[in-house]
Motif scaffolding. Structure first.
Motif, PDB file in Angstrom:
ATOM      1  N   ALA A 214       0.898  -1.149   0.146  1.00 12.80           N
ATOM      2  CA  ALA A 214      -0.008  -0.260   0.060  1.00 12.80           C
ATOM      3  C   ALA A 214       0.907   1.158   0.000  1.00 12.80           C
ATOM      4  O   ALA A 214       0.636   2.290  -0.605  1.00 12.80           O
ATOM      5  CB  ALA A 214      -1.129   0.034   1.266  1.00 12.80           C
ATOM      6  N   LEU A 215       2.082   1.131   0.837  1.00  8.06           N
ATOM      7  CA  LEU A 215       2.917   2.315   0.913  1.00  8.06           C
ATOM      8  C   LEU A 215       3.670   2.700  -0.486  1.00  8.06           C
ATOM      9  O   LEU A 215       3.814   3.751  -1.005  1.00  8.06           O
ATOM     10  CB  LEU A 215       3.861   2.317   1.963  1.00  8.06           C
ATOM     11  N   LYS A 216       3.900   1.439  -1.194  1.00  6.54           N
ATOM     12  CA  LYS A 216       4.532   1.595  -2.402  1.00  6.54           C
ATOM     13  C   LYS A 216       3.667   2.150  -3.579  1.00  6.54           C
ATOM     14  O   LYS A 216       3.996   3.078  -4.464  1.00  6.54           O
ATOM     15  CB  LYS A 216       5.078   0.161  -2.948  1.00  6.54           C
ATOM     16  N   ALA A 217       2.433   1.716  -3.565  1.00  2.00           N
ATOM     17  CA  ALA A 217       1.444   2.183  -4.353  1.00  2.00           C
ATOM     18  C   ALA A 217       0.933   3.885  -4.346  1.00  2.00           C
ATOM     19  O   ALA A 217       0.946   4.453  -5.155  1.00  2.00           O
ATOM     20  CB  ALA A 217       0.120   1.577  -4.198  1.00  2.00           C
ATOM     21  N   LEU A 218       1.320   4.184  -2.690  1.00  3.82           N
ATOM     22  CA  LEU A 218       1.040   5.684  -2.518  1.00  3.82           C
ATOM     23  C   LEU A 218       2.040   6.518  -3.063  1.00  3.82           C
ATOM     24  O   LEU A 218       1.791   7.618  -3.628  1.00  3.82           O
ATOM     25  CB  LEU A 218       1.013   5.667  -1.089  1.00  3.82           C
ATOM     26  N   TRP A 219       3.256   6.004  -3.099  1.00  2.00           N
ATOM     27  CA  TRP A 219       4.493   6.536  -3.431  1.00  2.00           C
ATOM     28  C   TRP A 219       4.688   6.607  -5.006  1.00  2.00           C
ATOM     29  O   TRP A 219       5.045   7.647  -5.544  1.00  2.00           O
ATOM     30  CB  TRP A 219       5.702   5.671  -3.112  1.00  2.00           C
ATOM     31  N   GLN A 220       3.842   5.706  -5.741  1.00  2.00           N
ATOM     32  CA  GLN A 220       3.855   5.711  -7.211  1.00  2.00           C
ATOM     33  C   GLN A 220       2.606   6.523  -7.843  1.00  2.00           C
ATOM     34  O   GLN A 220       2.749   6.737  -8.990  1.00  2.00           O
ATOM     35  CB  GLN A 220       3.689   4.272  -7.845  1.00  2.00           C
ATOM     36  N   THR A 221       1.714   7.011  -7.045  1.00  2.00           N
ATOM     37  CA  THR A 221       0.591   7.724  -7.418  1.00  2.00           C
ATOM     38  C   THR A 221       0.604   8.983  -6.759  1.00  2.00           C
ATOM     39  O   THR A 221       0.983   9.437  -5.673  1.00  2.00           O
ATOM     40  CB  THR A 221      -0.784   7.136  -7.163  1.00  2.00           C
ATOM     41  N   PRO A 222      -0.192  10.019  -7.459  1.00  2.00           N
ATOM     42  CA  PRO A 222      -0.198  11.465  -6.987  1.00  2.00           C
ATOM     43  C   PRO A 222      -1.331  11.546  -5.922  1.00  2.00           C
ATOM     44  O   PRO A 222      -2.090  10.756  -5.778  1.00  2.00           O
ATOM     45  CB  PRO A 222      -0.512  12.213  -8.146  1.00  2.00           C
ATOM     46  N   ARG A 223      -1.226  12.593  -5.304  1.00  2.00           N
ATOM     47  CA  ARG A 223      -2.476  12.821  -4.312  1.00  2.00           C
ATOM     48  C   ARG A 223      -3.377  14.049  -4.518  1.00  2.00           C
ATOM     49  O   ARG A 223      -3.622  14.705  -3.830  1.00  2.00           O
ATOM     50  CB  ARG A 223      -1.619  13.066  -2.904  1.00  2.00           C
ATOM     51  N   VAL A 224      -3.722  14.241  -5.980  1.00  2.00           N
ATOM     52  CA  VAL A 224      -4.780  15.011  -6.440  1.00  2.00           C
ATOM     53  C   VAL A 224      -5.903  14.194  -7.083  1.00  2.00           C
ATOM     54  O   VAL A 224      -5.691  13.340  -7.801  1.00  2.00           O
ATOM     55  CB  VAL A 224      -4.151  15.861  -6.975  1.00  2.00           C
ATOM     56  N   TYR A 225      -7.147  14.389  -6.720  1.00  2.00           N
ATOM     57  CA  TYR A 225      -8.070  13.725  -7.356  1.00  2.00           C
ATOM     58  C   TYR A 225      -8.829  14.544  -8.580  1.00  2.00           C
ATOM     59  O   TYR A 225      -8.747  15.730  -9.007  1.00  2.00           O
ATOM     60  CB  TYR A 225      -9.548  13.624  -6.546  1.00  2.00           C
ATOM     61  N   PHE A 226      -9.173  13.652  -9.415  1.00  2.00           N
ATOM     62  CA  PHE A 226      -9.621  14.270 -10.701  1.00  2.00           C
ATOM     63  C   PHE A 226     -11.043  13.352 -11.139  1.00  2.00           C
ATOM     64  O   PHE A 226     -10.922  12.201 -11.220  1.00  2.00           O
ATOM     65  CB  PHE A 226      -8.611  13.954 -12.040  1.00  2.00           C
ATOM     66  N   ASP A 227     -12.001  14.101 -11.084  1.00  2.00           N
ATOM     67  CA  ASP A 227     -13.389  13.312 -11.220  1.00  2.00           C
ATOM     68  C   ASP A 227     -13.682  12.380 -10.324  1.00  2.00           C
ATOM     69  O   ASP A 227     -14.361  11.260 -10.363  1.00  2.00           O
ATOM     70  CB  ASP A 227     -13.606  12.881 -12.714  1.00  2.00           C
ATOM     71  N   ASP A 228     -13.187  12.546  -8.998  1.00  2.00           N
ATOM     72  CA  ASP A 228     -13.513  11.764  -7.845  1.00  2.00           C
ATOM     73  C   ASP A 228     -12.936  10.516  -7.862  1.00  2.00           C
ATOM     74  O   ASP A 228     -12.232   9.951  -6.750  1.00  2.00           O
ATOM     75  CB  ASP A 228     -14.897  11.597  -7.467  1.00  2.00           C
ATOM     76  N   ASN A 229     -12.892   9.619  -9.024  1.00  2.00           N
ATOM     77  CA  ASN A 229     -12.376   8.335  -9.093  1.00  2.00           C
ATOM     78  C   ASN A 229     -11.261   7.989  -9.459  1.00  2.00           C
ATOM     79  O   ASN A 229     -10.671   6.851  -9.437  1.00  2.00           O
ATOM     80  CB  ASN A 229     -13.425   7.615 -10.116  1.00  2.00           C
TER      81      ASN A 229
END
Length: 350
Positions: free
Chosen positions: A305-320
């Motif tokens: 889960a932490l690795k996935a967080l590191w690989q993805t941004p933390r801003v939402y686009f169209d909620d999903n």
């Protein structure tokens, strides 16, 4: 994403299969808190009274920091009323447990119990939800940050876990203090300031070098441990118009001994279904969720889960979806195309 259901719908479906004893408070959890408190005080004395080797001081710092985190997890459980039910005793014990993290019980219940739990992952109403692209486009400081490459932002974001809980708690004080009735505001202010007065006072008692090992480094460690969980609770999930814990929450898996010392905090979806139930019984709730809605339940190892967080941004686009504004790329969220084992992005201009 499948049809959403309110958390009460799931809870009602599961509750009829549970024994009534699971809804009773479990005061025996306080023995864990007593153990942590004893460890912290004993470590303070060792650091303050003896001229220890640097490595031993660092080892004690880690032990204190881990204890700070454990006390925070217990404080979270206490203030949900699952350890003791009397309000005055609940708040006193909760204040002691949260003292290292300098968060007052009245503020925590307002911010976490009343607001976050009721409006989980609602883009406007959840104080812990991350912003949308529309919102950050209006924030000059954030726009500057998001010009940096994702990997650099992610690295700084992970480093900031060491201060995030403390910083967010102070922010929540400024947000919610005005929502308390005037006669209650002094108590909320006192509960916020008293721990800091204690820790600053400790600085003058034991000196800066000892204070560094006894409090500052442990505070950073405690923050990081707590935020390692909190950052996985919802940040890979979508924003939702309905408070559906199977859509907006993630449970992580950790070794059994870690669950013991962290009071089963890893069972987060279960917690959002039954916040008034002791986490001692969440493994039983998990069994029912996985038998009734296995395709909707989200869980993964903490490290993944932490690795996935590191690989993805933390801003939402169209909620999903999650979006990297710098490269105009989007990533799925859990239940909406995100595969933590093979994270892929696409241009949102497509």
């Amino acid at each position: 994403m499948s049809e959403l259901h309110h958390f009460g719908w799931y809870a009602a479906s599961i509750k009829k299969h549970l024994p009534q004893d699971v809804f009773k408070p479990v005061p025996a959890r306080l023995f864990g808190g007593l153990a942590y408190l004893t460890i912290v005080i004993g470590s303070f004395l060792l650091i303050g009274l003896f001229d220890l080797h640097l490595l031993l001081n660092l080892a004690l710092s880690f032990i204190i920091g881990a204890s700070f985190a454990g006390m925070g997890f217990l404080g979270h459980e206490i203030l949900h009323g699952t350890v003791v039910r009397k309000p005055w005793l609940r708040d006193i014990l909760g204040a002691i447990a949260f003292w290292p993290l300098s968060t007052g019980p009245k503020l925590w219940r307002k911010w976490h119990n009343i607001t976050h739990h009721v409006h989980t992952q609602h883009g406007d109403d959840d104080p812990d939800a991350w912003p949308t692209l529309e919102k950050i486009s209006k924030m000059k400081g954030f726009r500057l940050v998001y010009r940096l490459p994702l990997r650099i932002r992610a690295t700084f974001s992970f480093a900031s876990l060491a201060i995030q809980f403390t910083a967010h708690s102070l922010k929540m004080f400024t947000v919610y203090i005005k929502e308390f009735k005037p006669r209650k505001q002094p108590a909320v202010l006192f509960q916020t300031l008293a721990p800091w007065i204690t820790w600053i006072g400790l600085l003058f008692i034991i000196g800066f070098q000892n204070w560094l090992f006894a409090f500052l480094i442990p505070l950073l460690i405690g923050n990081f441990i707590v935020m390692a969980y909190i950052s996985t609770n919802h940040r890979l999930n979508p924003l939702v118009p309905v408070n559906d814990p199977l859509a907006n929450s993630l449970s992580v898996t950790v070794p059994k001994w870690v669950n013991v010392i962290h009071f089963n905090f890893s069972y987060h979806t279960e917690h959002h279904l039954f916040p008034g139930m002791s986490s001692k019984y969440y493994p039983l709730v998990k069994e029912h969720i996985k038998s009734m809605w296995p395709e909707r339940y989200h869980e993964m190892p903490m490290a993944k889960a932490l690795k996935a967080l590191w690989q993805t941004p933390r801003v939402y686009f169209d909620d999903n979806e999650l979006v990297d504004p710098r490269k105009a790329e989007t990533y799925g969220s859990l239940g909406n195309g995100l595969d933590p084992s093979n994270i892929q992005s696409r241009s949102y201009k497509d």
